[in-house]
Design a protein around this motif. Structure first.
Motif, PDB file in Angstrom:
ATOM      1  N   ARG A 177      33.042 -43.937 -51.516  1.00  0.00           N
ATOM      2  CA  ARG A 177      33.360 -44.747 -52.695  1.00  0.00           C
ATOM      3  C   ARG A 177      34.766 -45.309 -52.557  1.00  0.00           C
ATOM      4  O   ARG A 177      34.979 -46.513 -52.655  1.00  0.00           O
ATOM      5  CB  ARG A 177      33.241 -43.919 -53.976  1.00  0.00           C
ATOM      6  N   ASP A 178      35.748 -44.433 -52.352  1.00  0.00           N
ATOM      7  CA  ASP A 178      37.138 -44.825 -52.111  1.00  0.00           C
ATOM      8  C   ASP A 178      37.548 -44.289 -50.751  1.00  0.00           C
ATOM      9  O   ASP A 178      37.095 -43.223 -50.331  1.00  0.00           O
ATOM     10  CB  ASP A 178      38.076 -44.262 -53.184  1.00  0.00           C
ATOM     11  N   ALA A 179      38.427 -45.019 -50.073  1.00  0.00           N
ATOM     12  CA  ALA A 179      38.860 -44.559 -48.751  1.00  0.00           C
ATOM     13  C   ALA A 179      40.142 -45.265 -48.352  1.00  0.00           C
ATOM     14  O   ALA A 179      40.409 -46.398 -48.769  1.00  0.00           O
ATOM     15  CB  ALA A 179      37.778 -44.797 -47.709  1.00  0.00           C
ATOM     16  N   ILE A 180      40.918 -44.568 -47.526  1.00  0.00           N
ATOM     17  CA  ILE A 180      42.058 -45.180 -46.846  1.00  0.00           C
ATOM     18  C   ILE A 180      41.530 -45.804 -45.558  1.00  0.00           C
ATOM     19  O   ILE A 180      40.856 -45.148 -44.762  1.00  0.00           O
ATOM     20  CB  ILE A 180      43.150 -44.141 -46.553  1.00  0.00           C
ATOM     21  N   VAL A 181      41.837 -47.072 -45.365  1.00  0.00           N
ATOM     22  CA  VAL A 181      41.305 -47.838 -44.241  1.00  0.00           C
ATOM     23  C   VAL A 181      42.446 -48.142 -43.278  1.00  0.00           C
ATOM     24  O   VAL A 181      43.588 -48.345 -43.700  1.00  0.00           O
ATOM     25  CB  VAL A 181      40.630 -49.137 -44.733  1.00  0.00           C
ATOM     26  N   HIS A 182      42.113 -48.181 -41.984  1.00  0.00           N
ATOM     27  CA  HIS A 182      43.112 -48.460 -40.951  1.00  0.00           C
ATOM     28  C   HIS A 182      42.665 -49.649 -40.109  1.00  0.00           C
ATOM     29  O   HIS A 182      41.490 -50.039 -40.122  1.00  0.00           O
ATOM     30  CB  HIS A 182      43.313 -47.243 -40.052  1.00  0.00           C
ATOM     31  N   ALA A 183      43.615 -50.194 -39.393  1.00  0.00           N
ATOM     32  CA  ALA A 183      43.307 -51.288 -38.477  1.00  0.00           C
ATOM     33  C   ALA A 183      42.285 -50.819 -37.446  1.00  0.00           C
ATOM     34  O   ALA A 183      42.410 -49.736 -36.886  1.00  0.00           O
ATOM     35  CB  ALA A 183      44.582 -51.770 -37.790  1.00  0.00           C
ATOM     36  N   GLY A 184      41.265 -51.651 -37.196  1.00  0.00           N
ATOM     37  CA  GLY A 184      40.211 -51.305 -36.249  1.00  0.00           C
ATOM     38  C   GLY A 184      39.026 -50.629 -36.878  1.00  0.00           C
ATOM     39  O   GLY A 184      37.999 -50.446 -36.209  1.00  0.00           O
ATOM     40  N   ASP A 185      39.118 -50.213 -38.157  1.00  0.00           N
ATOM     41  CA  ASP A 185      37.983 -49.591 -38.830  1.00  0.00           C
ATOM     42  C   ASP A 185      36.875 -50.626 -39.065  1.00  0.00           C
ATOM     43  O   ASP A 185      37.127 -51.830 -39.156  1.00  0.00           O
ATOM     44  CB  ASP A 185      38.412 -48.992 -40.172  1.00  0.00           C
ATOM     45  N   GLN A 186      35.675 -50.110 -39.215  1.00  0.00           N
ATOM     46  CA  GLN A 186      34.518 -50.960 -39.462  1.00  0.00           C
ATOM     47  C   GLN A 186      33.991 -50.705 -40.878  1.00  0.00           C
ATOM     48  O   GLN A 186      33.704 -49.554 -41.236  1.00  0.00           O
ATOM     49  CB  GLN A 186      33.423 -50.682 -38.426  1.00  0.00           C
ATOM     50  N   LEU A 187      33.875 -51.768 -41.655  1.00  0.00           N
ATOM     51  CA  LEU A 187      33.378 -51.689 -43.023  1.00  0.00           C
ATOM     52  C   LEU A 187      32.012 -52.355 -43.092  1.00  0.00           C
ATOM     53  O   LEU A 187      31.799 -53.417 -42.494  1.00  0.00           O
ATOM     54  CB  LEU A 187      34.329 -52.392 -43.996  1.00  0.00           C
ATOM     55  N   VAL A 188      31.094 -51.724 -43.830  1.00  0.00           N
ATOM     56  CA  VAL A 188      29.731 -52.242 -43.955  1.00  0.00           C
ATOM     57  C   VAL A 188      29.370 -52.314 -45.431  1.00  0.00           C
ATOM     58  O   VAL A 188      29.516 -51.333 -46.167  1.00  0.00           O
ATOM     59  CB  VAL A 188      28.718 -51.357 -43.195  1.00  0.00           C
ATOM     60  N   PHE A 189      28.914 -53.490 -45.844  1.00  0.00           N
ATOM     61  CA  PHE A 189      28.377 -53.709 -47.190  1.00  0.00           C
ATOM     62  C   PHE A 189      26.974 -54.300 -47.029  1.00  0.00           C
ATOM     63  O   PHE A 189      26.837 -55.482 -46.685  1.00  0.00           O
ATOM     64  CB  PHE A 189      29.268 -54.659 -48.002  1.00  0.00           C
ATOM     65  N   GLY A 190      25.968 -53.469 -47.225  1.00  0.00           N
ATOM     66  CA  GLY A 190      24.594 -53.942 -47.016  1.00  0.00           C
ATOM     67  C   GLY A 190      24.347 -54.270 -45.553  1.00  0.00           C
ATOM     68  O   GLY A 190      24.548 -53.449 -44.662  1.00  0.00           O
TER      69      GLY A 190
END
Length: 268
Positions: A177-190
């Motif tokens: 739900r909430d997260a600390i994100v870093h450079a190079g991370d992969q985010l997926v929405f649907g």
């Protein structure tokens, strides 16, 4: 990975080749090597013929068999983020210590799959993702809320915040739900997949504190050799000059001078 029994991971499926692919970790990261050129292999719906560099969160398809690459533990993704009010940007004239500042054009989302494939989306302070028309990044996904999540930048940090009370998306293959994100991370929405690009910000592996780093697993091949410490050499005393030695030197110098003068007189 393949259908044969001598594989590390045996996949008994009709479309999986006898020796289908190999996963290895090297200097370039996680490498997927295709062992059978006739085998059907995809990474995030994109076909792979020979090799591919993988990142956490990628979905690999060996014909009809799919798997997602994710961290060993979901707790690797930190889900505790600051409250909304603490992300308020500080005016440039303020001198308060520890205040967070918005960085307007440092974080980008690059589309890897879905309708946003190949597109670049800038995160200017705050980016709202959702299906509704008032979202900053509108994604035509039936499973998304009108305002699904927000991506916020504050100082040297990037935050993913859920806005609908449920899970907002996936970070490196972990649902959050909430997260600390870093450079190079992969985010997926649907069906839409993005990689976070943030020039100047440290990637996740460099952002881990030294206390949180696991101890390296080093194989000891030989016992340590302890050399005996050498004793410091005794200082050599400088002899004190004797007065008699000085007078001898003066006398010798006088005799040499007299001899040179006599030789000069005889010659001329």
């Amino acid at each position: 990975m393949g259908g044969a029994d001598d594989n590390t991971i045996v996949l008994k499926s009709g479309g999986v080749a006898t020796h289908h692919a190999r996963l290895s970790i090297g200097d370039r990261g996680i490498v997927l090597t295709i062992l059978d050129p006739q085998a059907r292999t995809h990474v995030n719906t994109r076909p792979v013929r020979e090799k591919a560099i993988l990142r956490l969160g990628d979905i690999v398809s060996l014909d009809t068999v799919q798997f997602v690459l994710k961290p060993d533990h979901d707790s690797v993704i930190r889900t505790s983020i600051p409250a909304v009010q603490s992300l308020t940007p500080t005016p440039p004239s303020s001198t308060s210590v520890g205040a967070l500042r918005i960085n307007p054009a440092r974080v980008l989302l690059r589309g890897l799959s879905g309708s946003q494939f190949g597109k670049i989306v800038s995160v200017r302070g705050k980016l709202v993702v959702g299906r509704g028309p008032d979202a900053d990044l509108v994604l035509d996904e039936q499973g998304l809320a009108p305002r699904q999540a927000s991506i916020e930048t504050a100082g040297e940090s990037i935050y993913l915040r859920g806005l609908n009370g449920e899970a907002s998306g996936w970070v490196n293959g972990v649902m959050v739900r909430d997260a600390i994100v870093h450079a190079g991370d992969q985010l997926v929405f649907g069906r839409n997949r993005f990689v976070v690009e943030a020039p100047g910000l440290r990637p996740r592996e460099e952002s881990v504190t030294e206390s949180a780093r696991p101890e390296p697993n080093i194989t000891q091949t030989m016992k340590a050799i302890n050399f005996p410490e050498r004793a410091a050499p005794e200082p050599v005393a400088t002899p004190t000059p004797n007065r008699n030695d000085i007078w001898w030197l003066i006398g010798a110098a006088a005799l040499i001078a007299a001899g040179l003068a006599a030789l000069f007189w005889v010659k001329f």
